[in-house]
Design an enzyme around this catalytic site. Structure first.
Site: not given
Ligand code: AMP
Length: 278
Positions: A30-31, A34, A36-37, A148-149, A184, A186
């Site tokens: 979702m942008g 960081h 993690g992404h 896994q977050k 981490m 967003s």
């Molecule tokens: P989001 O943008 O929050 O929808 O996350 C996109 C992808 O990145 C999802 O599969 C999340 O689980 C993964 N993600 C988010 N935060 C982390 C993190 N701290 N470490 C690893 N993967 C992450």
């Protein structure tokens, strides 16, 4: 890096890659990217010929309109980060492009969407299921990378892939954390400096609870956690021990069952989640 803003150009890009027999990896996000992404994108780029990221703040997975409105959007910076992470293309459609009409379908995942995030965010996983299915249909990845977050989301997507026979490999990647342990996210951008310091307590509570599992009753560990968090004004929504396989809630630690601890809490008005394998 190719910037694909509509479904037609994304399909054209994918067709060209497939004609060249390139394998395609997808990282849906979702942008407000960081590390993690970016760790997912790097792994995706290493394991596939072509790494595609998607950036789409999916309105139908937000049960709270305030959370949707305040979700950070940093597309220009995200594009720069993806370019230096060896991403081949980013699919960043508008809401109108993805949903020219409101979808009529909804997806139920049985017991899995009634608990934890599903209980506190009604409709959330139906929205996740719909957008992920659309992304898989548009981008036709050979492999898709999730963190896994959002462990419950990973299991939901695993069920979707199984039930709808999507021909792809799913990868669940480790959580990337800040030096003080905070996962981490967003949403961390929305914390004040004071709240940002306090937020590290979520990981501390997970680690302490894990260290005491089997030595003290789980109910006692949960009330200690609730109290510890409330001293700095963090409101715990849940802290649960669950089976890794299907997230069935465990009332007490059992060393024979592969499990994890999951937490959700409000730091101010920002809702954060985290988990730790046991
Ligand atoms: P989001 O943008 O929050 O929808 O996350 C996109 C992808 O990145 C999802 O599969 C999340 O689980 C993964 N993600 C988010 N935060 C982390 C993190 N701290 N470490 C690893 N993967 C992450």
């Amino acid at each position: 890096m190719q910037i694909l803003r509509d479904i037609a150009s994304a399909r054209e890009f994918i067709r060209a890659q497939k004609r060249g027999s390139k394998s395609i990896g997808l990282v849906p996000t979702m942008g407000a990217l960081h590390q993690g992404h970016l760790s997912l994108v790097s792994r995706c780029a290493a394991e596939n010929d072509v790494a595609v990221a998607s950036i789409f703040v999916n309105p139908i997975q937000f049960n709270n309109p305030g959370d949707l409105a305040k979700y950070p959007r940093t597309l220009e910076r995200d594009v720069e980060l993806l370019t230096s992470a060896e991403c081949s293309a980013v699919f960043c459609p508008s809401s109108e492009e993805m949903y020219n009409t409101q979808p009529l379908i909804s997806i139920s995942f049985g017991a899995l969407d009634k608990i934890l995030e599903g209980e506190f965010r009604p409709g959330h996983f139906s929205g996740v299921g719909i957008v992920v299915a659309k992304l898989f249909n548009i981008l036709q990845p050979d492999a898709a990378y999730f963190g896994q977050k959002d462990y419950q989301q990973f299991l939901i997507v695993q069920q979707l892939v199984h039930d709808l026979s999507f021909p792809l490999n799913l990868v669940c990647a480790d959580i990337v954390r800040e030096p003080d342990g905070l996962a981490m996210s967003s949403r961390n951008q929305r914390l004040s400096p004071e709240q940002r310091k306090q937020a590290a307590m979520l990981f501390q509570v997970l680690s302490e609870t894990k260290a005491h599992l089997g030595k003290r009753p789980l109910s006692q560990l949960k009330s200690e956690a609730t109290q510890k968090l409330s001293t700095v004004g963090i409101r715990l929504e849940y802290l649960e021990l669950a089976a890794r396989e299907n997230l069935s809630i465990l009332l007490e630690y059992n060393s024979d069952i592969a499990s994890l601890l999951l937490i959700a809490a409000f730091v101010g008005e920002v809702r954060l989640i985290d988990n730790l394998f046991v």
